[in-house]
Design an enzyme around this catalytic site. Structure first.
Site, short mmCIF file in Angstrom:
data_model
loop_
_atom_site.label_atom_id
_atom_site.label_comp_id
_atom_site.label_asym_id
_atom_site.label_seq_id
_atom_site.Cartn_x
_atom_site.Cartn_y
_atom_site.Cartn_z
N HIS A 455 1.62 17.14 -1.15
CA HIS A 455 1.67 16.02 -2.10
C HIS A 455 2.86 16.16 -3.04
O HIS A 455 2.72 16.45 -4.23
CB HIS A 455 0.36 15.93 -2.89
CG HIS A 455 -0.80 15.47 -2.06
ND1 HIS A 455 -1.76 16.33 -1.58
CD2 HIS A 455 -1.13 14.23 -1.61
CE1 HIS A 455 -2.65 15.65 -0.88
NE2 HIS A 455 -2.29 14.37 -0.88
N HIS A 459 6.53 13.51 0.64
CA HIS A 459 5.42 12.71 1.16
C HIS A 459 5.53 11.27 0.66
O HIS A 459 5.32 10.32 1.42
CB HIS A 459 4.08 13.32 0.73
CG HIS A 459 2.91 12.41 0.94
ND1 HIS A 459 2.50 11.99 2.18
CD2 HIS A 459 2.06 11.84 0.04
CE1 HIS A 459 1.44 11.19 2.05
NE2 HIS A 459 1.17 11.08 0.76
N HIS A 496 2.13 6.25 -5.38
CA HIS A 496 0.73 6.38 -4.99
C HIS A 496 0.14 7.77 -5.16
O HIS A 496 -1.08 7.93 -5.24
CB HIS A 496 0.54 5.91 -3.54
CG HIS A 496 0.86 6.96 -2.52
ND1 HIS A 496 2.15 7.27 -2.16
CD2 HIS A 496 0.06 7.77 -1.79
CE1 HIS A 496 2.13 8.23 -1.25
NE2 HIS A 496 0.88 8.55 -1.01
N ASP A 497 0.97 8.82 -5.22
CA ASP A 497 0.47 10.19 -5.45
C ASP A 497 1.18 10.85 -6.62
O ASP A 497 1.28 12.08 -6.67
CB ASP A 497 0.66 11.04 -4.19
CG ASP A 497 -0.52 10.93 -3.23
OD1 ASP A 497 -1.64 10.67 -3.70
OD2 ASP A 497 -0.32 11.09 -2.01
N ASP A 620 0.05 5.69 4.21
CA ASP A 620 -0.34 6.95 3.59
C ASP A 620 -0.92 7.93 4.62
O ASP A 620 -0.78 9.15 4.47
CB ASP A 620 -1.38 6.67 2.49
CG ASP A 620 -1.70 7.91 1.66
OD1 ASP A 620 -0.85 8.82 1.59
OD2 ASP A 620 -2.81 7.96 1.09
#
Length: 718
Positions: A455, A459, A496-497, A620
């Protein structure tokens, strides 16, 4: 190297033998061309004192200290700011690996160049040299007596370049505090705005207003550029021309609005070969809704009953828990369960068992990222190797790991600039220039934890590329997307992360982390990612990509981005998948043909959101469908994070969220088989039925076959 390993190019490692020492004449000649040693400090890490070497280095002007253990060496580097650390592994028992790892754990590691002294036999061993290079060593010597000549070479290569970069960074820092607006543009081979300081944007707005009052300019008319002082800089080696100017920069941002009407056309291809190997997971609510839809479409169904059935289905769709399968059923008896639900239950369940003990923070190494300033020099000209690494970015076989290497772990910035400005022209939609967009991408990248094996910003860049690929597929088949819809999807994939700690939601819940308490154990990380993204973005002076949007547009974009990021919560996986499948089926079968215009608009809006959610979710979870070398690399990275979490849970006495990810007993290929069976196949099957992704499906089928065979032939492979 196993068959599935990523064929990455090994780092370059320079090494010397004693016969390659410079002669005294050569040393004198080098000194005549202006080489000065007074600013170079060397730390020699060795259990041997090496008095003669230290004396010689001191005589020629190098600052040299000796440390006899790693701890002492790092303390000296912290205090005296050495630029070079030489680790003597030949005449002492100091470990090259331990020394490198300890150095890399320190904040000043990027400012230190590593050199190794090894035995001659090791120097001739190519595999050992590769391992040493991967530890971060740039040079290896077989005799410490040639250290002086190596330092001369180093001074005129890495250290010289580093000095220029530090000097340039100091200039950029000074430019930030300059009272005049500064703009740097690349004029050749093509025009590109690469830098503006804080004051520049303020001057642009002020002079823009003055020009309108003086010349009565209206919106849409062309604007003149009033240059003040201009300096042109030529780089003869790279044939680049930079223009540095003090001037207002007038850009007219055009906004093209297009009607959104997402098609529900089905894509070609199928996941038949995969579906035959697994039972299709159809939750009870999907069965019920399907039966109700069949009944609703029969000729005997009256208008009143049809409306009642529609209301019933609407109620069913709004209840979230009924979309998730019962993961408590069929608990495994043996060591290797056949149910993917068991292996990944730790990331799918929403109410894990709590631990009575309280932990205030995450363990060391899994903490939330510490903010640091993005590297401003990334705004300069893109090196040729980075441009080459971006050539195939519009293909599914794109290798983001290669970009990670050549960009020094800044893939999100470089890929993001290409996707946002050249692929989809997002900077025009948001009415910001490339400098603001670049600052925002650097800011977002700095908020990803580089210490996470999975993460991290690589990524995020990989998900951005996959999502852009899917988005282009939809546009190519004729779907109409509003510009700000495209921008919302791309932004959601970037953030998103954001600030991911390398631990799952259930770990945060079990440890009673402050984020779990803040978000009431519901979509903890996902809420944190999107909240951090908006907080950091809107608070930034130079990187606020939302600053030109009116309130209504901003709120609409924010709503969409929040929805897409929250949809990446794996505990909601089956809910979103089922809603999407049901929505596509309803739209394609014309269930809403008799509905009112208002109802149709609402249904289309809901369907649009379902498509955006699933697009981001599919991007994802796209790693298992990448070409095998990349697929395997990502599988190793995520497993490494899960292994680390399991070890931490054991150490802290927490419930084991994913017991299958125990480093000592894990059947690595089997975990991938179960992940594809339980999660990925249904998702890609639904997405492939919506838009043609045949190439992606083929890769997934091939990878599944590989993992299936490996799970029995080499279960311990990692």
């Amino acid at each position: 190297m196993q068959n599935g390993d990523v064929q990455a190019e090994a780092p370059v490692l320079n090494y010397r033998r004693p016969t390659e020492m410079f002669s005294k004449d050569n040393m004198r000649n080098l000194s005549r061309v202006g080489i000065s040693h007074t600013s170079v400090k060397v730390l020699l890490l060795s259990s041997v004192k090496h008095r003669l070497v230290v004396k010689r280095l001191t005589q020629v002007g190098y600052g040299c200290d000796v440390a006899h253990d790693i701890k002492e060496g790092l303390q000296l580097i912290s205090a005296n700011h050495h630029q070079v650390m030489v680790v003597d592994a030949m005449s002492s028992d100091i470990s090259l690996e331990e020394a490198a790892n300890e150095l890399h754990s320190k904040p000043f590691s990027d400012a230190v160049i590593l050199m190794a002294v090894v035995k001659l036999n090791d120097l001739k061993d190519g595999e050992k040299m590769k391992r040493i290079a991967h530890l971060g060593y740039t040079r290896a010597l077989s005799n410490i007596d040639i250290l002086e000549s190596e330092l001369v070479l180093l001074e005129n290569s890495e250290l010289a370049l580093r000095s220029k970069l530090l000097f340039a960074e100091a200039l950029f820092e000074a430019a930030e505090y300059c009272s005049d607006g500064i703009e740097i543009s690349s004029m050749s081979p093509d025009f590109r705005l690469v830098y503006t300081n804080k004051v520049h944007s303020e001057l642009v707005h002020e002079e823009d207003d003055m020009m309108r009052q003086e010349h009565n300019f209206s919106e849409g008319e062309s604007r003149r550029k009033h240059s003040r002082q201009i300096l042109t800089v030529h780089n003869p080696y790279q044939e680049l021309v930079y223009q540095i100017s003090l001037r207002p920069n007038y850009h007219q941002h055009l906004f093209h609005s297009r009607t959104s009407s997402l098609s529900s056309r089905h894509g070609k291809g199928s996941l038949g070969s995969l579906s035959q190997t697994r039972a299709v997971i159809e939750t009870p609510v999907v069965k019920v809704i399907n039966m109700l839809q069949i009944a609703q479409n029969t000729d005997e169904c009256s208008v009143e009953i049809r409306e009642t059935l529609e209301n019933t289905m609407e109620i069913l769709r709004k209840v979230p828990d009924i979309y998730s399968p019962n993961l408590e059923e069929n608990e495994p008896v043996g060591q290797i369960p056949s149910s993917g639900g068991y292996v990944y239950r730790g990331i799918l369940k929403t109410n894990p068992r709590r631990q009575s003990q309280s932990f205030d923070s995450l363990p060391r190494g899994a903490s939330l990222s510490s903010p640091h300033h993005p590297h401003k020099l990334a705004c300069l000209a893109t090196p040729s190797q980075i441009r080459k690494a971006l050539d195939s970015m519009k293909t599914w076989k794109y290798n983001i790991i290669e970009l990670e290497g050549v960009s020094f772990k800044q893939p999100l910035y470089y890929l993001g600039m290409e996707v946002f400005t050249r692929w989809f022209k997002v900077d025009e939609y948001l009415c910001v220039d490339e400098t603001v967009l670049g600052s925002w991408l650097q800011l977002m990248e700095s908020k990803y934890n580089s210490s996470n094996s999975y993460h991290n910003s690589t990524h995020a860049a990989d998900v951005l590329q996959a999502g852009a690929y899917f988005l282009q597929k939809l546009i190519d088949r004729g779907d109409s997307w509003e510009p700000l819809e495209i921008a919302s999807v791309l932004i959601a994939m970037v953030v998103h992360d954001l600030d991911h700690p390398g631990r799952t939601n259930n770990f945060l819940t079990n440890s009673r982390h402050e984020l779990a308490l803040l978000y009431n154990d519901k979509s903890i990380l996902e809420n944190h990612h999107v909240a951090t993204a908006f907080k950091v973005s809107t608070n930034s002076i130079t990187g606020n990509i939302f600053k030109s949007l009116d309130l209504e547009t901003f709120q609409s974009m924010r709503l969409n981005i929040v929805e897409m990021v929250l949809a990446t919560d794996m505990s909601k996986h089956f809910e979103h998948l089922s809603k999407f499948t049901t929505g596509v089926t309803s739209q394609s079968s014309g269930d809403f043909a008799s509905a009112s215009t208002t109802s149709l608009d609402k249904d289309q809006t809901d369907m649009d959101l379902l498509v955006k959610r699933l697009l981001v979710k599919t991007a994802d979870l796209a790693n298992p469908a990448r070409p095998m070398p990349l697929c395997r690399e990502w599988a190793v990275r995520i497993s490494s994070e899960y292994f680390s979490q399991t070890e931490e849970e054991k150490r802290l006495g927490l419930p084991i969220v994913m017991p299958a990810f125990d480093r000592t007993t894990c059947n690595f290929p089997q975990t991938q088989v179960q992940f594809i069976d339980f999660i990925v196949t249904g998702l890609f099957e639904a997405w492939n039925n919506y838009v043609d992704i045949s190439e992606v499906v083929s890769e997934l089928e091939s990878n599944y076959k590989y993992w299936k065979e490996s799970s029995t032939s080499d279960p311990s492979e990692v």
